[in-house]
Structures are given as C-alpha cells and as structure tokens.
Enzyme design. Structure first.
Site, PDB file in Angstrom:
ATOM      1  N   LYS A  99      35.067  39.249  51.525  1.00  0.00           N
ATOM      2  CA  LYS A  99      34.188  39.855  50.509  1.00  0.00           C
ATOM      3  C   LYS A  99      34.462  39.165  49.171  1.00  0.00           C
ATOM      4  O   LYS A  99      35.625  38.896  48.833  1.00  0.00           O
ATOM      5  CB  LYS A  99      34.475  41.364  50.418  1.00  0.00           C
ATOM      6  CG  LYS A  99      33.478  42.139  49.552  1.00  0.00           C
ATOM      7  CD  LYS A  99      33.781  43.644  49.596  1.00  0.00           C
ATOM      8  CE  LYS A  99      32.773  44.444  48.782  1.00  0.00           C
ATOM      9  NZ  LYS A  99      33.056  45.903  48.816  1.00  0.00           N
ATOM     10  N   SER A 174      28.990  48.742  49.892  1.00  0.00           N
ATOM     11  CA  SER A 174      28.818  47.485  49.178  1.00  0.00           C
ATOM     12  C   SER A 174      29.259  46.248  49.957  1.00  0.00           C
ATOM     13  O   SER A 174      28.862  45.133  49.594  1.00  0.00           O
ATOM     14  CB  SER A 174      29.627  47.551  47.878  1.00  0.00           C
ATOM     15  OG  SER A 174      31.011  47.595  48.162  1.00  0.00           O
ATOM     16  N   SER A 198      32.328  51.870  51.370  1.00  0.00           N
ATOM     17  CA  SER A 198      31.796  50.500  51.315  1.00  0.00           C
ATOM     18  C   SER A 198      32.154  49.602  52.492  1.00  0.00           C
ATOM     19  O   SER A 198      31.606  48.513  52.616  1.00  0.00           O
ATOM     20  CB  SER A 198      32.251  49.814  50.022  1.00  0.00           C
ATOM     21  OG  SER A 198      31.439  50.223  48.944  1.00  0.00           O
TER      22      SER A 198
END
Lengths: 510, 490
Positions: A99, A174, A198
């Site tokens: 990420k 996210s 997330s």
C-alpha cells in the site's frame, strides 16, 4: 479525482478467469516452496505477474507505481541465493504489493495525495524490511484512498482503482489497490493498513482474505499515519493460509514503535488444520442486524454460522451493545488524530508547495491545493473536535465509548472464543455511488470499526456470492492476541464456503 | 506558598505601593547523549541540519521512542525540587511553525512526570513548584531580512539540530515578589540543575531559557492582578530588567485608571522595553490531546527511590553544611557565594585541617570570589588552601600577605610557604612582632611619651616605623593592638 460510474477505461469486462494462470493462480506458500526448492525461479514468477499487470493494470489501476526494474533485480537476488544454497526465507520469490503509505527507501510514497508529490522516503518501513528479508519481491505501490481516508479508493489523486470482479464497481477502501492487486493476480500477497476497516472491507468486496491484526502486533514504523491509535498494518492473500504466512512474517516487537507489543507474537498459523469442534462462536446481534445490512450479506453470515455449527462449533447470538456507538466515536477519534498527524504536510520541508506572500499564505495555499476534499473534511472535523471547550464533549466522550466497547467485548469473550459479523453491509457498489454522500460512505465501515476501537484482531474471509455474483466477506473477530483461534475459524469458513467463493472473477465471467 | 513581600517590589509602582507577583517557566535542555525520541546526537554548535533523522525531522511514518536517560534526568530534577514522581502521559501541542517538523510538539500536559514541590532560595524563602515536565525542543529559525520576524523576512533558515532535544520545563508558583528574587530563583535553580547532572546550565547557549509571568497588585491586596507573559530574555540581567520594566509599566497603567490586558509580550533587549506579541484572543488553541504514539510513562518505585538515593548534595544542603562549619547563618551572602562558585570543598578542607573555617569562608567569599568573577576555574589545592588559612591564623602571615599569596595561588596554584617566600614575605610570629615594637618604641622615646599620654595621631607614626622595620611583613592590625596594650600597661 473520481471517475464517473460506468464502463472501464477500455470498455472491457472483469479480469477473466482464464487470465489467472501459472504462478498468478498459485498460493504464496506454493510459490515460496517452489522457489526455495529451485523448482520455480523467482524471476519467472515475477515475469508472469508483471505480464498480468501489463495486461490488466490499465483497467484496474491497482498501483500508483509498478517497480518492475527493482523487482526484477530483487528476484534475481532471490534466485542467486537459492543457487548458492541459501534459504531466501518463507516468502521466497513471492510477489507482494505494498500500500502506498508504507515507506520504501528511495521509492516515491504518495499516500495517493498530491501533497506528497515527489517525496522519496530515506528509509524502509519495518514491515517492508521484514517482507524483503523473508524473500518477498515488492512489485509496486498500491493505490488507496488519500491518506487512507475512504472506503472505495475513489479518493485518490491518481484516480480510482476498479474492482477486478466488475470494473464498474469500487474495490472498497482504503486499501483498495492492495485488495485488487491480489484479486487480479498482480501479486500473491499484499500489505495494507486498517484504521476502521480499510483492509477487511476491500478484502470482502474483492473476494480475498484480509486481516487486521491486534493493535501493536505489527510495527507501525514507516506506516504514514492516519489515526495512530487505530492504524494497524495487515496482509491480504487469496487464502487463509497465505494471510497467516504473511502475518507471521510481519508481526513481532519493534523497538522503533513504542506501541509495539513486547514478547513473542502469537503464530497466526499455529492452529490451522485443527477444525472448530467445540469452539464457541458468537454472532454479534447488533452488527448482524444493523440497519443497511443487505439481505445477501445477512444470508451469507447465516450460512457461515450454520457451517461452523455443522463443523462442531457452538454458535449463538450475542449482544455487544456498545458497538452501535462505534461509528460515532470513530468519527471523533480518527479525524482528531488525523488533524494532528497531517499537520506536517505544510510545504516547508518536503512534498508539494504552493507559494504565498508569507508563511501563513503558503501554508494555506499548500494545504488547500495539496489535499483532496475528503482529507480536508476530516482535518476540519478533527480540528473542531479537539478545540478548546469542545474536547470533553467530543474527543473525551468518544474515548469513553471506546472503553465501553472494550468492556463489552471482554464480556463477550468470557463466553466465546471468536465472534462473527458481516464485514461490509453490501457487496461492491458502483463507482460514484457514494462519493456525493460522505455519510453513506462512512456507513460502509460500521461493522469493522469496533475492532479498531478495541484494538482487537479481525479478518474478512470470502463466503459466497451476493447481488450480481459479487463476493461477500464474513468477518471473524477475536480478543487481543487471539489471532491463532481467529485463523482457525477463518480456515473452517474458507473450507465450508459455497462453491464458486474462491473464484476471483464472479459468476458473470464465462 | 506565597512568601513575605520583598521591599524591593515596591520600586515597581513609582509612587504608589504595588507589589509584584511573578511566576517563572524555565526550560532546561537535558545533557543526554541523544535526543528525546531518536538516536541523533544532542549536541550544540554543529553545522546546521547534521544531527537529524526521520524521527526528529518528523518524516511521514516515523515514530518517537522515549529516551530513558532523559527520564532519569527528569526524575533527578523532580527529586531535587521535592516533587512527586508519578505515572504520566505525553500530549501533543498543536500549532504551525516551521521550526516544528511535525507541526506539533510532544509535551506533557495535565499529567506531568513531576508534580508539586519547592525550591529554597539562599535567603531561606521557599518558592513553590507547580510541575517539572518533559518535552521536546523545537528547531531554530533565523529570519533573514525584514524586522527579523517571520512575516516580514525575505527568507527564513531552519536548523533542526535542536529539534527533539530533551527539555524539562519547570513551572513555579507565582511566589516570586521582585526582580531580584526572580534572579535568585533562576540562579538557585541553575545550581540545582547542574548539581543533578541534568544540565550544563549555560544560559548563553540556550541550555536554560526563562519565560516569566508578571502581574502587580496593590500592596497587601489578596486579589491577583491580570498577568502578562514575557518572552525572549536571554540572560539573568535581561530577566531582571524585563521584570522591572514590565511591573512598572503595569503599575503605571493601573495608576492611571487603566486595565492590564492579558497577553504575551516580547522583551526587546536593545530598547529595554516589552511590547505586545499576541493578545489572549489571539492566543493559540493548542488542541492538546494524548500522544497516541507513546505509552504511559510510569517509572517504577525502585527507579524513583534509586534516583533519590543517588541524587548527591544539592546547593541548599551545601549551604547548610558550610554555614554550620563556619558558624554563620545559612542565609549569609558569603555562604551562598561560596556554594554558587562551587568552593564549598575548600571550606571542608579547612575543617579537615582544623583551620578556622570562618576565616576560610571569608577568604573564599571575598578574595577568591573576587578573582573568579562570575565563573572560571581556580588552581587552589585543598591542602594548600587549608595550610594558608592556618598560616594566617597563626600569624605566620599577615592578613594582607595572606590575601596576596591567595591571589597568586588562585591563578597559579602552588604551596603557600613557597609563594610567600617568592614574594619575600617572612614568617613573622607573634613574638617577633613584639620585639620589633619594643625596638621602635625604644628608638623613639619622645613620640612614645606623647602617644602614651593619649595622642592617637601618633599611631600612624609607629605603624609606619614598624612596617619599615619589618619590610612590610608585619600584621599591622596585630601591631596596633600591641601598641595599645603597651600604652595601657605603661
């Protein structure tokens, strides 16, 4: 920033089933075993994954940056180690997506924000070091909602990621880029971060396994902070065993993180293969019956509970009353911490700067232009919540709710080994469906937030398909450091899941 | 803990009787090897931005890890100030300024590591301590062009070497009632900080920085006036000046029927005045909240006890010891001078040598302190000094001679006999002096008759003769006593 709902950029359908072939269809543990034994070459594995990226990334946009050259160099190193008779480690040659809020030395780390444009961290996050030391090959930096604020990966300065199961739909967020990368076969594993859901929510929407570990189990050093007391890094995998493998690599005490738990971490994989006979499983009434839970998700949760009961677990409904206040408390605490964590993006030292007549103008111009709307909304919310005279009513009260939630969970865990809940109230929604209504978007996390507030582990496991053949995730929650039993139950759910659950492309794909 | 009002405070009012109420906030940089939350060197005077890392630059993703040595120093400071060491937490103090890499400062807020306490001034007055908490220092900005302030500057330079250096902020109760007392407080606190080993006490390098809250109220009034906070005082002298100026300003405003506005004021050393920086309305809302990246700081009982046990002797105890040895009050000026200059060991040396500790104290407080000024070292050996005191006490040197020898020993060291003989000072015992007096009297019978008859003007004549006869080696005080007793006997 966000694209309108509709067809994918090239008008193509979901990432087809046939495209997951070769090592892209393999589990991380099989890849690592193959590379360690010399049956597979890390470079060969990587090239297959890079081909998959090349073919589908223009549709999916899982990555802000694909680090193909560095990955090839790393894969060659892994192969060279094997050739010399050295063991590259438990993730030997496994392609991993990171990420884009995990600091990578010398490699741009943007948090999908304009404000970090051009910034290259001078250091690696602890988890980045750990996966590299375990032999993994980082393929790129995965897209995300800006600073991890969002549930759809539409709030990204680089544009939205699309769900590999249906390119008109969001992958969740996210950590949507990480989830999509694993679902699309761009990488066997991915790392994300979970502040209010997330990791788990995009895992559910993309039909993969996603884990939020116990707070403090995985070092946050090098994770660009959103809400420090809630953030935890965790893995994505296409199987429960792969997620356990990855978690066991990244967990453990780190002296660079003061909130990192001391002592030896529990091994996530330690109870795999034992079945669930005799385990006590509680279905959280307040979340199973929460407003907005769609019928297909409710049905999948029922199915999951029944399958565990059929496997010998004792399944009952249990009330955890205070989880109803989780969302409200979260939207005080997380923005408050974020307002402080994001203060440093001021144009003075690094990243984006918009000039001004004096320092105040420069600050204002930089932050007005550099941050997206959702980030600014949360900074304002958090700044307000911490203001003199409001602290007790907002932040102080939210912390009390947090204490209540922990107490209610503790009480539940005195009678149950794990708890079950939906992960996301619905299957993946269409792009643009919720961008105009922040509150509707926030409700996507209603079932995942309580675990962050409590600091407890929770994971999402694919369990069946819902509306339009889209994946549904069921959430397994456990007490602090209860990862072994959580994975044990998740494995049973994985085994009992309806036919087609593991198929990453939906029933529509022919 | 309000003490008696110091008379000096009344100076402030210029006519009316006002008393000052002063509280001080002293920031003390700790002498740790590394910074508060990272491993960068804590070092002053290096090239800009060399002692930095992701943590003290506040780079995204970095996290603080508390320095144990800083906690040890903070505990020592607390113990020396009679504070209660308690389980404490850190807070974030949020505000935007380019010298703060994270745009917040990690500090302690409502639960500091040291709560309460007191400091005893050399006068014996106790000043209450509210708290002594740990926090990180900011970087250093230099504004180039304009008025040297950030908003008019052409550009600003920032040096982050200081960012993250550990500080302890010591907040006093408003128990201080004059500019002089404020200076005494800071001097005493500095001595304590140095004695604990926590600080080098260097105000000129910014190791010690003082902010000051001043208000005035009518003499004897119970009600506190509105206070102003004064910043930017870089020395004890400017602290004294700033307080005197500010108190006088407030008294003038009140005397004219005006009201003092609560605000932060900036001391301008060149102009010798304070001016408004920001009003209460403009004051920052720091949005304090608990620092989520750090855990509770709960020093164990054993740690706190061991800090107390190993604290060493603090200045007030030293003063009491010196005063007891010399037979003078602990509040005497000589005692505090000797302790302030770290000369108490030499009083101890005199005691060990069974020399006159009172005489030793006087020599140290006067001659030695005079030679040293405000600082600097000396070369006095313990035994050499004690021996010098004994020589003076026995009359082997006159007091004038002893003082001359002492000055040389301060600068160069050496043994008193050797220095005295180098200066041509002969040992002149009491018997020898008596013989000289007899000789001089015998040689000047007419003058003696007049002196014996009560003409004191001739004292000088005889003293002059004695001085000449001994080549300056006579103890003239002893000589005049001999003359007087001879006259009484005759």
């Amino acid at each position: 920033m966000s694209s309108p709902a509709g067809a994918s950029p090239t008008g193509q359908g979901p990432v087809p089933a046939a495209s997951l072939s070769g090592s892209c269809a393999m589990s991380a543990s099989d890849i690592a075993a193959g590379v360690r034994s010399g049956e597979l070459s890390a470079l060969g594995v990587l090239e297959e994954h890079l081909s998959q990226v090349e073919r589908w990334e223009p549709e999916v946009h899982a990555f802000n940056l694909v680090t193909a050259d560095a990955a090839r160099a790393r894969a060659r190193e892994v192969d060279a180690m094997v050739a010399k008779g050295k063991d590259p480690g438990p993730l030997a040659g496994v392609p991993v997506a990171l990420k884009d809020l995990l600091c990578t030395r010398g490699v741009p780390t943007t948090c999908s924000s304009r404000i970090l444009a051009g910034w290259r961290p001078p250091y690696d996050a602890t988890v980045v070091k750990k996966v590299a030391e375990a032999g993994a090959v980082a393929v790129g930096k995965a897209n995300m909602d800006e600073f991890a604020m969002g549930s759809s990966t539409e709030h990204s300065a680089t544009g939205p990621t699309r769900n590999p199961h249906d390119l008109k739909r969001v992958p969740g967020g996210s950590s949507g880029g990480s989830a999509a990368a694993v679902a699309a076969g761009f990488s066997a594993l991915a790392l994300g971060s979970d502040t209010g859901g997330s990791i788990r929510q995009p895992a559910a929407l993309c039909g993969v396994v996603g884990v939020k570990p116990t707070y403090g189990l995985v070092s946050r050093y090098g994770l660009v902070a959103f809400a420090s007391s809630l953030d935890q890094i965790g893995p994505f995998g296409r199987s429960v065993a792969d997620a356990a493998l990855a978690l066991d690599v990244i967990s453990g005490h780190d002296e660079l993180d003061s909130t990192s738990l001391p002592g030896d971490p529990p091994r996530a994989a330690s109870r795999l293969g034992r079945g669930v006979e005799g385990l006590r499983v509680g279905v959280i009434a307040e979340l199973a019956g929460a407003e907005g839970i769609s019928p297909d998700v409710a049905a999948a949760l029922d199915g999951a509970a029944q399958s565990l009961a059929a496997s010998g677990a004792k399944v009952e409904e249990i009330s955890v009353p205070s989880v109803r206040f989780g969302l409200s408390a979260y939207y005080m605490i997380a923005p408050a911490e974020a307002s402080s964590n994001l203060a440093r993006y001021d144009g003075v030292r690094y990243g984006f700067r918009s000039p001004g007549q004096d320092i105040t103008e420069m600050y204002m111009a930089t932050r007005s232009v550099g941050f997206g709307a959702e980030v600014k909304r949360r900074i304002m919310l958090g700044t307000y919540a911490l203001s003199a005279g409001y602290y007790d009513a907002y932040y102080g009260k939210a912390q009390k709710v947090r204490t209540l939630i922990i107490r209610d969970f503790d009480s539940a865990y005195s009678s149950f080994d794990v708890l079950l809940a939906p992960t996301s109230p619905t299957v993946a929604f269409e792009l643009g469906a919720k961008t105009a209504d922040p509150l509707a978007m926030y409700l996507s996390d209603v079932c995942t937030i309580p675990s962050n507030l409590a600091g407890h582990p929770a994971m999402s496991v694919p369990f069946g398909k819902g509306e339009c053949g889209l994946p549904i995730g069921v959430q397994v929650l456990a007490p602090a450091l209860g990862e072994p039993v959580m994975f044990q139950v998740a494995e049973a759910l994985e085994a009992a899941a309806p036919l087609g659950t593991g198929d990453p492309h939906g029933e529509e794909a022919k | 803990m309000s003490g008696p009002t110091d008379g000096a405070a009344r100076d402030a009012g210029r006519g009316a009787d006002w008393e000052m109420v002063i509280g001080l906030e002293v920031h003390c940089e700790l002498r740790t090897a590394t910074k508060l939350f990272c491993g960068c060197p804590n070092s002053f005077g290096d090239e800009p931005n060399v002692n930095v890392c992701p943590v003290c630059l506040g780079l995204p993703g970095s996290l603080p890890v508390l320095n144990k040595q800083a906690v040890e120093f903070a505990l020592r400071i607390g113990a020396a100030l009679h504070s209660l060491a308690q389980s404490s937490i850190f807070h974030r103090k949020n505000y935007f300024y380019p010298d703060m890499p994270k745009d917040f400062q990690i500090s302690q807020y409502d639960v500091p590591i040291n709560a309460g306490g007191w400091l005893e001034l050399p006068s014996g007055k106790r000043i209450g301590i509210v708290r002594a908490h740990i926090e990180e220092d900011t970087g250093k900005t230099t504004h180039v062009g304009g008025g040297g302030r950030i908003h008019d500057a052409g550009y600003s330079l920032v040096d982050y070497n200081r960012a993250g250096v550990p500080l302890v902020e010591i907040v006093s109760e408003p128990d201080i009632s004059s500019a002089e007392e404020a200076r005494e407080y800071v001097e005493e606190l500095r001595a304590i900080l140095v004695a604990t080993g926590a600080s080098d006490g260097k105000m000129e390098e910014g190791s010690l920085r003082v902010d000051c809250n001043v208000s005035v109220k009518p003499l004897g009034s119970e009600e506190l006036g509105t206070r102003c906070e004064i910043k930017n005082m870089n020395s004890l002298r400017s602290l004294g000046r700033a307080i005197a100026y500010e108190a006088a300003r407030q008294a003038e405003v009140l005397s004219a029927g005006g009201r003092v506005t609560q605000e932060t004021r900036h001391w301008d050393e060149a102009e010798g005045r304070t001016h408004s920086m920001r009003s209460k309305e403009e004051a920052f809302d720091y949005r304090y909240f608990p620092e989520p990246d750090l855990v509770t700081l709960a020093p164990s009982k054993e740690w706190v006890e061991s800090v107390k046990a190993n604290l060493g002797t603090m200045p007030a105890q030293l003063r009491r010891r010196v005063a007891d040895a010399a037979g003078v009050p602990a509040s005497s000026e000589a005692v505090s001078t000797v302790v302030r200059l770290g000369l108490e060991g030499l009083v101890g040396a005199a005691v060990d040598a069974k020399a006159d500790a009172g005489l030793a104290l006087r020599r140290l407080a006067n001659e030695v302190a005079g030679e040293l000024g405000d600082g600097g070292g000396h070369n006095l050996g313990r035994e050499a000094f004690a021996h010098l005191v004994l020589m003076e006490q026995r009359g082997e040197l006159t007091s004038a001679q002893a003082r001359s020898v002492l000055k040389i020993m301060v600068a160069e060291g050496g043994q008193p006999e050797e220095v005295a003989s180098r200066l041509g000072f002969k040992a002149l015992g009491a018997g020898a002096l008596e013989a000289v007096v007899e000789e001089v009297v015998a040689a000047n019978p007419r003058e003696w008759e007049r002196y014996a008859g009560g003409d004191d003007k001739l004292t000088g004549f005889f003293i002059g003769k004695i001085k000449a006869a001994t080549g300056g080696n006579a103890d003239l005080k002893a000589a005049s006593e001999l003359l007087r007793s001879r006259r009484g006997a005759s």
